[in-house]
Scaffold this motif. Structure first.
Motif, PDB file in Angstrom:
ATOM      1  N   ALA A  86       6.843   4.026  10.239  1.00  0.00           N
ATOM      2  CA  ALA A  86       5.629   3.075   9.406  1.00  0.00           C
ATOM      3  C   ALA A  86       5.850   3.824   7.888  1.00  0.00           C
ATOM      4  O   ALA A  86       5.362   3.615   7.023  1.00  0.00           O
ATOM      5  CB  ALA A  86       4.414   3.302   9.976  1.00  0.00           C
ATOM      6  N   ASN A 112      -2.229  -0.307   9.761  1.00  0.00           N
ATOM      7  CA  ASN A 112      -2.016  -0.382   8.175  1.00  0.00           C
ATOM      8  C   ASN A 112      -1.223   0.334   7.794  1.00  0.00           C
ATOM      9  O   ASN A 112      -1.370   1.854   7.620  1.00  0.00           O
ATOM     10  CB  ASN A 112      -3.358  -0.017   7.577  1.00  0.00           C
ATOM     11  CG  ASN A 112      -3.424  -0.478   6.093  1.00  0.00           C
ATOM     12  OD1 ASN A 112      -2.280  -0.209   5.425  1.00  0.00           O
ATOM     13  ND2 ASN A 112      -4.716  -0.467   5.286  1.00  0.00           N
ATOM     14  N   ASP A 113       0.344   0.094   7.434  1.00  0.00           N
ATOM     15  CA  ASP A 113       1.274   0.915   7.134  1.00  0.00           C
ATOM     16  C   ASP A 113       1.135   1.715   5.699  1.00  0.00           C
ATOM     17  O   ASP A 113       1.555   2.793   5.760  1.00  0.00           O
ATOM     18  CB  ASP A 113       2.730   0.285   6.622  1.00  0.00           C
ATOM     19  CG  ASP A 113       3.231  -0.455   8.119  1.00  0.00           C
ATOM     20  OD1 ASP A 113       2.722  -0.004   9.280  1.00  0.00           O
ATOM     21  OD2 ASP A 113       4.102  -0.935   8.044  1.00  0.00           O
ATOM     22  N   LYS A 114       0.135   1.195   4.913  1.00  0.00           N
ATOM     23  CA  LYS A 114      -0.196   1.857   3.606  1.00  0.00           C
ATOM     24  C   LYS A 114      -0.878   3.085   3.853  1.00  0.00           C
ATOM     25  O   LYS A 114      -0.686   4.071   3.080  1.00  0.00           O
ATOM     26  CB  LYS A 114      -0.912   0.936   2.860  1.00  0.00           C
ATOM     27  CG  LYS A 114      -0.083  -0.349   2.374  1.00  0.00           C
ATOM     28  CD  LYS A 114      -1.053  -1.320   1.432  1.00  0.00           C
ATOM     29  CE  LYS A 114      -0.340  -2.433   1.085  1.00  0.00           C
ATOM     30  NZ  LYS A 114      -1.036  -3.558   0.469  1.00  0.00           N
ATOM     31  N   ILE A 125       0.716   0.631  14.591  1.00  0.00           N
ATOM     32  CA  ILE A 125       0.063   1.254  13.229  1.00  0.00           C
ATOM     33  C   ILE A 125      -0.690   0.004  12.658  1.00  0.00           C
ATOM     34  O   ILE A 125       0.023  -1.229  12.433  1.00  0.00           O
ATOM     35  CB  ILE A 125       1.063   1.640  12.297  1.00  0.00           C
ATOM     36  CG1 ILE A 125       1.861   2.840  12.947  1.00  0.00           C
ATOM     37  CG2 ILE A 125       0.357   1.836  10.821  1.00  0.00           C
ATOM     38  CD1 ILE A 125       1.033   4.358  12.941  1.00  0.00           C
ATOM     39  N   ILE A 167       2.351   5.624   4.832  1.00  0.00           N
ATOM     40  CA  ILE A 167       3.483   6.201   4.247  1.00  0.00           C
ATOM     41  C   ILE A 167       3.360   7.405   3.172  1.00  0.00           C
ATOM     42  O   ILE A 167       2.324   7.567   2.435  1.00  0.00           O
ATOM     43  CB  ILE A 167       3.692   4.842   3.113  1.00  0.00           C
ATOM     44  CG1 ILE A 167       3.948   3.517   3.740  1.00  0.00           C
ATOM     45  CG2 ILE A 167       4.717   5.203   2.127  1.00  0.00           C
ATOM     46  CD1 ILE A 167       4.116   2.280   3.059  1.00  0.00           C
TER      47      ILE A 167
END
Length: 68
Positions: free
Chosen positions: A54, A22-24, A20, A27
């Motif tokens: 993630a 960009n985890d944001k 991943i 989420i």
């Protein structure tokens, strides 16, 4: 290629193959994985594992095959 590999070989082949960036963006979101073929589920499981780790809220998978 996963063709010709057994269940263990397929799992080893895709282990740590997906990341991943960009985890944001993951989420608390829901995901649907679509694959042309799910034979042993090794690829689907690995992708799902990465998403859940993630922070994905849920992960679903489906496969659609078209016979000629």
């Amino acid at each position: 290629s996963q063709t010709g590999l057994d269940l263990e070989g397929r799992a080893q082949n895709v282990a740590d193959a997906f990341k991943i960036k960009n985890d944001k963006k993951v989420i608390e979101k829901n995901f649907l994985l679509v694959d042309d073929v799910i034979t042993t589920g090794a690829t689907t499981l690995e992708c799902g594992k990465v998403l859940v780790t993630a922070g994905a809220k849920s992960v679903y998978a489906c496969s659609v095959g078209i016979a000629e």
